[in-house]
Every structure is written in C-alpha cells, then in structure tokens.
Design a protein around this motif. Sequence first.
Motif, PDB file in Angstrom:
ATOM      1  N   UNK A   4       0.852  -1.179   0.000  1.00 16.44           N
ATOM      2  CA  UNK A   4       0.000   0.000   0.000  1.00 16.44           C
ATOM      3  C   UNK A   4       0.890   1.232   0.000  1.00 16.44           C
ATOM      4  N   UNK A   5       0.451   2.291  -0.693  1.00 17.92           N
ATOM      5  CA  UNK A   5       1.109   3.583  -0.564  1.00 17.92           C
ATOM      6  C   UNK A   5       0.098   4.548   0.039  1.00 17.92           C
ATOM      7  N   UNK A   6       0.503   5.225   1.104  1.00 19.80           N
ATOM      8  CA  UNK A   6      -0.347   6.206   1.784  1.00 19.80           C
ATOM      9  C   UNK A   6       0.138   7.594   1.390  1.00 19.80           C
ATOM     10  N   UNK A   7      -0.791   8.400   0.854  1.00 25.42           N
ATOM     11  CA  UNK A   7      -0.433   9.713   0.334  1.00 25.42           C
ATOM     12  C   UNK A   7      -1.284  10.783   1.014  1.00 25.42           C
ATOM     13  N   UNK A   8      -0.748  11.458   2.032  1.00 25.10           N
ATOM     14  CA  UNK A   8      -1.486  12.546   2.674  1.00 25.10           C
ATOM     15  C   UNK A   8      -1.430  13.813   1.827  1.00 25.10           C
ATOM     16  N   UNK A   9      -2.338  14.744   2.096  1.00 23.74           N
ATOM     17  CA  UNK A   9      -2.373  15.976   1.312  1.00 23.74           C
ATOM     18  C   UNK A   9      -1.596  17.119   1.965  1.00 23.74           C
ATOM     19  N   UNK A  10      -0.781  16.802   2.960  1.00 18.55           N
ATOM     20  CA  UNK A  10       0.185  17.761   3.493  1.00 18.55           C
ATOM     21  C   UNK A  10       1.289  16.992   4.216  1.00 18.55           C
ATOM     22  N   UNK A  11       2.513  17.500   4.250  1.00 13.00           N
ATOM     23  CA  UNK A  11       2.917  18.814   3.767  1.00 13.00           C
ATOM     24  C   UNK A  11       2.929  18.961   2.252  1.00 13.00           C
TER      25      UNK A  11
ATOM     26  N   UNK B 150      -4.344  13.121   9.778  1.00 16.86           N
ATOM     27  CA  UNK B 150      -3.219  12.208   9.996  1.00 16.86           C
ATOM     28  C   UNK B 150      -2.094  12.835  10.812  1.00 16.86           C
ATOM     29  N   UNK B 151      -1.909  14.151  10.688  1.00 23.00           N
ATOM     30  CA  UNK B 151      -0.722  14.768  11.298  1.00 23.00           C
ATOM     31  C   UNK B 151      -1.035  15.833  12.331  1.00 23.00           C
ATOM     32  N   UNK B 152      -2.275  16.325  12.387  1.00 23.40           N
ATOM     33  CA  UNK B 152      -2.610  17.364  13.359  1.00 23.40           C
ATOM     34  C   UNK B 152      -3.023  16.734  14.676  1.00 23.40           C
ATOM     35  N   UNK B 153      -2.646  17.367  15.769  1.00 19.41           N
ATOM     36  CA  UNK B 153      -3.096  16.934  17.093  1.00 19.41           C
ATOM     37  C   UNK B 153      -3.923  18.070  17.675  1.00 19.41           C
ATOM     38  N   UNK B 154      -5.214  17.813  17.778  1.00 16.29           N
ATOM     39  CA  UNK B 154      -6.170  18.814  18.222  1.00 16.29           C
ATOM     40  C   UNK B 154      -7.574  18.280  18.027  1.00 16.29           C
ATOM     41  N   UNK B 155      -8.555  19.149  17.820  1.00 12.16           N
ATOM     42  CA  UNK B 155      -9.946  18.702  17.671  1.00 12.16           C
ATOM     43  C   UNK B 155     -10.175  17.752  16.506  1.00 12.16           C
ATOM     44  N   UNK B 156      -9.306  17.797  15.483  1.00 12.22           N
ATOM     45  CA  UNK B 156      -9.456  16.872  14.359  1.00 12.22           C
ATOM     46  C   UNK B 156      -9.317  15.420  14.793  1.00 12.22           C
ATOM     47  N   UNK B 157      -8.708  15.177  15.959  1.00 12.87           N
ATOM     48  CA  UNK B 157      -8.552  13.799  16.437  1.00 12.87           C
ATOM     49  C   UNK B 157      -9.885  13.157  16.817  1.00 12.87           C
ATOM     50  N   UNK B 158     -10.922  13.957  17.008  1.00 12.70           N
ATOM     51  CA  UNK B 158     -12.236  13.395  17.334  1.00 12.70           C
ATOM     52  C   UNK B 158     -12.755  12.564  16.162  1.00 12.70           C
TER      53      UNK B 158
END
Length: 245
Positions: A191-198, A223-231
């Motif tokens: 599998x290749x995982x491709x995030x949209x940032x950085x 995938x990379x932010x730690x904050x409310x997006x973790x919900x």
Amino acid sequence: MTGPRSPRRVVSLVPSLTEAVAASAPELLVGITDWCSHPAGLGAARVGGTKNPDLGAIASLAPAVVLANEEENRPQDLAALRAAGITVLVTEVRTLDQAWRELTRVMVDGCGLSRPGWLADAEDAWRALPAPDAWRTAVVPIWRRPWMVLGRDTFAGDLLARLGVRNRYADHAERYPRIALEDLRAAGADLVVLPDEPYRFTADDGPEAFPALPAALLSGRHLTWYGPSLVEAPAVLAEALAAAR
C-alpha cells in the motif's frame, strides 16, 4: 494535573494548536501563523510562517505565552522570543498518548483553561477503535522532488499503526528519510499512503508513481494534526484506508 488559571493572551505558531485553542477559547488568540487555516475566519493577527515568524510582531502583541512545537518551529526563533522575556511552551508529539498529555498541558498550563471536552471526546474515539484484524505494510511519502517518507518515531506513523498499517520505514535511522523512488517501489509494501500535506498529493499527483500499489489518499489534517481533528480522525482515516484495495 495543574488546575486552570486565568486565561491569557496567546500566540500560536502551530496550526493544530491554533485549532485546539480556537475550539475552546478563540478570544485568547492574538497571533497565529499564515498556515493556521482551521477554523476559518480567525481574526487574530498573522505573524508569518512556522519557520519564519515575525518576532517583532509577536513581541508587539504582548502575549502571555507562545505555543510552539519542537519539530515545526526553529530553536533559534524560540530562543529569541525567550530572550525577549516571552514565555514559550514547546510541545513534543510523536505518539497519540503523548498528544493527550501535551494537549492537556497546552490548554491548562499554557492557556489557563479547564481541560476541554473535545479532548475527552477524542480519547474516547480512539479508545473505541477496534484492534486491527489484518495488517498492511505501507510506504508513506510526505514529499516528492525529492521523495521523502515517514521514518521512525512519528505521530502519523503511530496513528497508522493503530489503524492496521505498518510503516515500511518505521525502523529507519531518520525520522523523514529521503528514499529514491525505485527503492520505494521495491520496498515490499502492499500500500502507498499519500497525505495531502505537507506535500499536497492528489489523485492526479502521486498514485501514478506507484502503479503496482493501491493508493490511500488521506487528509493530512486528520493524519498529522493533534487537536480537535482527532475526534473524527479514526473514522475519516479508516474509511480512506478501507477504500484503497
């Protein structure tokens, strides 16, 4: 845990921490970076980028605390702020468990708030995630020209592991190694995982480099932010990974 103190003026040099403060007390934010995009419509002053903040502009805002991260911000900038008499709270987040501790420290010790409800909701969301019933091995590029991938000790790698995805380069000596494309293709991943940032990988920019592998296009914020997006991150990421078959 230290109890809440009076809220104070905050400058955030980390987009995910900006979102964290904004979700609980947006009025505290007096300065944010040009890259702070969530939530939309923040009225705080822009103080430059994460790597090139305007130190004079930050000082003029008279913050009680500047929120920073050991990976996203340059040590020399943080040292200069401290030399100017400004309190700087520097986070280190390389695992999800570490994120819970650091977010608590930011919100309570840094901002003088009570521990927010969204943080408890995020912990519950990840706690409810079932154990993986099957494992896949992935290469996880974060840049191209040159190709760079997730290596050891990364927050994103820890999240992926909780979702049943082993990072092929998790044992690499570097955290973000440069690997030639031909070596990535021959790494034995399924599998290749491709995030949209950085880097902003898209359906038209990234998957074509790995024609033999299914590609999972992931939200970098989840995938990379730690904050409310973790919900919502467990559900968002799991859905995108499941679609890559």
